[in-house]
Design a protein around this motif. Structure first.
Motif, PDB file in Angstrom:
ATOM      1  N   ASN A  61       0.822  -1.206   0.000  1.00 12.81           N
ATOM      2  CA  ASN A  61       0.000   0.000   0.000  1.00 12.81           C
ATOM      3  C   ASN A  61       0.864   1.267   0.000  1.00 12.81           C
ATOM      4  O   ASN A  61       0.464   2.301  -0.517  1.00 12.81           O
TER       5      ASN A  61
ATOM      6  N   ASP B 184       0.537   4.231  -2.782  1.00 11.03           N
ATOM      7  CA  ASP B 184       0.367   5.666  -2.537  1.00 11.03           C
ATOM      8  C   ASP B 184       1.401   6.501  -3.271  1.00 11.03           C
ATOM      9  O   ASP B 184       1.098   7.594  -3.752  1.00 11.03           O
TER      10      ASP B 184
ATOM     11  N   THR C  51      -0.606  12.650   8.299  1.00  9.24           N
ATOM     12  CA  THR C  51      -1.535  11.539   8.534  1.00  9.24           C
ATOM     13  C   THR C  51      -0.841  10.394   9.267  1.00  9.24           C
ATOM     14  O   THR C  51       0.380  10.407   9.451  1.00  9.24           O
TER      15      THR C  51
ATOM     16  N   ASN D 207      -1.708   4.596   7.505  1.00 10.52           N
ATOM     17  CA  ASN D 207      -2.698   3.716   6.904  1.00 10.52           C
ATOM     18  C   ASN D 207      -2.779   4.057   5.412  1.00 10.52           C
ATOM     19  O   ASN D 207      -3.707   4.715   4.951  1.00 10.52           O
TER      20      ASN D 207
ATOM     21  N   THR E 173      -3.147   4.521   1.524  1.00 12.43           N
ATOM     22  CA  THR E 173      -4.315   4.531   0.612  1.00 12.43           C
ATOM     23  C   THR E 173      -5.617   5.042   1.261  1.00 12.43           C
ATOM     24  O   THR E 173      -6.537   5.402   0.544  1.00 12.43           O
ATOM     25  N   GLU E 174      -5.682   5.038   2.589  1.00 14.90           N
ATOM     26  CA  GLU E 174      -6.872   5.589   3.270  1.00 14.90           C
ATOM     27  C   GLU E 174      -6.403   6.253   4.550  1.00 14.90           C
ATOM     28  O   GLU E 174      -6.946   6.003   5.632  1.00 14.90           O
TER      29      GLU E 174
ATOM     30  N   GLU F 255      -5.531   8.527   7.747  1.00 16.09           N
ATOM     31  CA  GLU F 255      -6.329   9.409   8.621  1.00 16.09           C
ATOM     32  C   GLU F 255      -5.509  10.647   8.975  1.00 16.09           C
ATOM     33  O   GLU F 255      -4.343  10.539   9.363  1.00 16.09           O
TER      34      GLU F 255
ATOM     35  N   GLY G 101      -7.619   8.558   0.249  1.00 15.17           N
ATOM     36  CA  GLY G 101      -8.752   7.786  -0.283  1.00 15.17           C
ATOM     37  C   GLY G 101      -9.302   8.469  -1.531  1.00 15.17           C
ATOM     38  O   GLY G 101      -9.218   9.694  -1.666  1.00 15.17           O
ATOM     39  N   ARG G 102      -9.883   7.668  -2.420  1.00 24.84           N
ATOM     40  CA  ARG G 102     -10.352   8.207  -3.706  1.00 24.84           C
ATOM     41  C   ARG G 102     -11.306   9.380  -3.510  1.00 24.84           C
ATOM     42  O   ARG G 102     -12.138   9.360  -2.614  1.00 24.84           O
TER      43      ARG G 102
ATOM     44  N   GLY H 178     -10.438  12.223  -2.524  1.00 24.87           N
ATOM     45  CA  GLY H 178     -10.071  12.903  -1.281  1.00 24.87           C
ATOM     46  C   GLY H 178      -9.635  14.357  -1.395  1.00 24.87           C
ATOM     47  O   GLY H 178      -9.391  15.002  -0.379  1.00 24.87           O
TER      48      GLY H 178
ATOM     49  N   HIS I 152     -17.259  15.000  -1.687  1.00 20.86           N
ATOM     50  CA  HIS I 152     -16.787  13.847  -0.921  1.00 20.86           C
ATOM     51  C   HIS I 152     -17.420  13.901   0.469  1.00 20.86           C
ATOM     52  O   HIS I 152     -17.415  14.956   1.109  1.00 20.86           O
TER      53      HIS I 152
ATOM     54  N   LYS J 210     -16.608  13.277   3.414  1.00 13.04           N
ATOM     55  CA  LYS J 210     -15.860  13.787   4.562  1.00 13.04           C
ATOM     56  C   LYS J 210     -15.585  15.288   4.486  1.00 13.04           C
ATOM     57  O   LYS J 210     -15.215  15.898   5.502  1.00 13.04           O
TER      58      LYS J 210
END
Ligand code: ASP
Ligand code: MG
Length: 456
Positions: free
Chosen positions: A109, A113, A149, A152, A154-155, A157, A199-200, A202, A262, A264
């Motif tokens: 992953n 990225d 971040t 994690n 590809t996604e 936080e 994340g896609r 984003g 999106h 979020k």
């Protein structure tokens, strides 16, 4: 200070980019500009990632295509002299990376990225160099230096505290000497400087994070449609523009299927009470959609959102009535399989819930079967009507179910927020159901301070 975000189609080619620079200039304000990858690029990067292990030649061809997209935009913007070498070098490295991954036979992953970051790293660099050349007092900002971040990949936080301190120490001083900072959305970095992505889709979220951290007056999300509409105009051509939405309406809408924003995006903005607008970079005459903190209208349904590709899972407890811990066990299974649940409704002995069919239901059903009986129904769709008005207007449910009297409904859920009423129906009934609902709720006497006909 304002934050502007331009999506992939708004920067899809040289002409679109020139238009973006004009928009930035016309705003005449200190601004942070967040851009997406050029249209189609991230999808190509995903294809490259998927083919790396098995088909290196295909991957290398695709990389060359992505290279050409960037090279051509630079040529059309007349900045090959300034960025040509940067672009070539990046793509030489990309091919080496691809070859190495193919030899190792494993795509982590972390590597994903790094590859996914190419789109925004290059679009932001190219646009920023063009902005400078066209005389805008601007600078390039590396987003990975300021949005911090976890790892994690590809996604990832966002670490809001770490991000705030980088924004204060890196971004704000840059904005003292430049009117405009241009950076890529979607990409971020760990505290030790490794590239991550959010994340896609984003980039909207990146813009939201930055807007909150700098206390922006406004966050403008520029896209290629006129704003948020009462429903998807591809399905219902008479869909209308929603001029004003509350934060909660907008996030429910984003979550239940409106692709414009999106889901979020607005959370960081909400906390700081920043107004968010959705605008069309290709249609300056359209007022767009304003998303604001106050309730906009008590008496209206604002929109109809829908999602296809839904699977309903009915779970009935094998144990006696009233046994505790059943729901806990059910949701443990979904957690274990990292599957998010969209709608839930429960009775004393059974639970119905829906998941997106992109998740693998078989493993979930296997685990659930250990303590319950399961029925599943595929090819379903969720329709949600959304609006603050649902909470305190009587008669809305009666109209809703009355108009759908000939359509079989598998599940009903009134959102916990009380501003969304959702049902599950057969996917092949979706169009007729949305048509009926849109006619019922958006035909007569619409409040012109909220809705507007689209000029086509
Ligand atoms: N380029 C990324 C994507 O297509 C992020 C974005 O455009 O928001 O997912
Ligand atoms: Mg996007």
């Amino acid at each position: 200070m304002i934050v502007m975000k331009f999506g992939g189609t708004s920067v899809k080619n040289a002409e679109a980019i020139k238009n973006v620079i004009e928009i930035i200039r016309s705003r005449n304000s200190k601004a942070i500009v967040v851009v997406s990858a050029f249209a189609t690029v991230t999808n190509s990067l995903v294809k490259i990632i998927d083919s790396l292990k098995s088909n290196l030649n295909f991957a290398l061809d695709e990389i060359e295509k992505v290279h050409l997209i960037h090279k051509n935009v630079a040529e059309d913007l007349n900045i090959s002299y300034e960025v040509g070498d940067i672009i070539s070098l990046e793509f030489e490295r990309f091919k080496m990376l691809a070859t190495a991954i193919n030899v190792i036979g494993e795509v982590s992953n972390k590597s994903k990225d790094l590859i996914l970051s190419y789109g925004e790293r290059l679009s932001s660099k190219i646009i920023s160099i063009y902005a400078q050349k066209s005389g805008l007092n601007s600078a390039f900002l590396n987003t990975s230096d300021v949005i911090i971040t976890d790892d994690n990949f590809t996604e990832a936080e966002v670490d809001f505290a770490a991000t705030q301190s980088k924004i204060d120490s890196i971004l704000l001083p840059m904005l003292e000497i430049n009117d405009v900072l241009i950076c890529g959305g979607f990409i971020a970095g760990t505290s030790d400087g490794i590239i991550t992505t959010l994340g896609r889709g984003g980039s909207d979220y990146s813009a939201g994070v930055i807007a909150a951290a700098v206390n922006a007056e406004i966050l403008d999300i520029y896209t290629d449609v006129d704003g948020i509409l009462t429903t998807d105009p591809n399905l219902i051509p008479s869909a209308k523009l929603i001029k004003k939405l509350s934060y909660i309406e907008a996030s429910e809408l984003a979550y239940f299927g409106a692709k414009v924003l999106h889901p979020k995006t607005i959370f960081p903005a909400v906390k700081k009470n920043i107004e968010v607008r959705v605008l069309n970079s290709f249609n300056k005459n359209c007022v767009g959609t304003r998303i604001i903190g106050i309730k906009t209208n008590q008496n209206a349904i604002k929109a109809i959102a829908f999602r296809k590709g839904t699977t309903v899972i009915n779970i009935t407890s094998n144990r006696m009535l009233g046994a505790y811990g059943f729901l806990g066990k059910v949701f443990e299974v979904f957690k274990k399989h990292e599957t998010s649940v969209d709608l839930v409704s429960t009775s004393e002995v059974s639970v119905s819930l829906t998941i997106d069919n992109k998740f693998n239901a078989d493993k979930i059903i296997n685990d659930l079967s250990e303590f319950s009986s399961i029925d599943t129904y595929d090819n379903k769709a969720i329709i949600s009507v959304i609006g603050e008005g649902i909470r305190n207007t009587s008669g809305i449910s009666a109209r809703f179910f009355g108009i759908l009297k000939d359509i079989n409904i598998y599940m009903v859920s009134m959102g916990a927020s009380e501003i969304n009423l959702s049902i599950v129906i057969d996917e092949d009934k979706l169009k007729s159901a949305v048509e009926l609902l849109h006619k019922e709720f958006f035909s007569n006497e619409l409040d012109s301070s909220i809705f507007e006909e689209l000029k086509r």
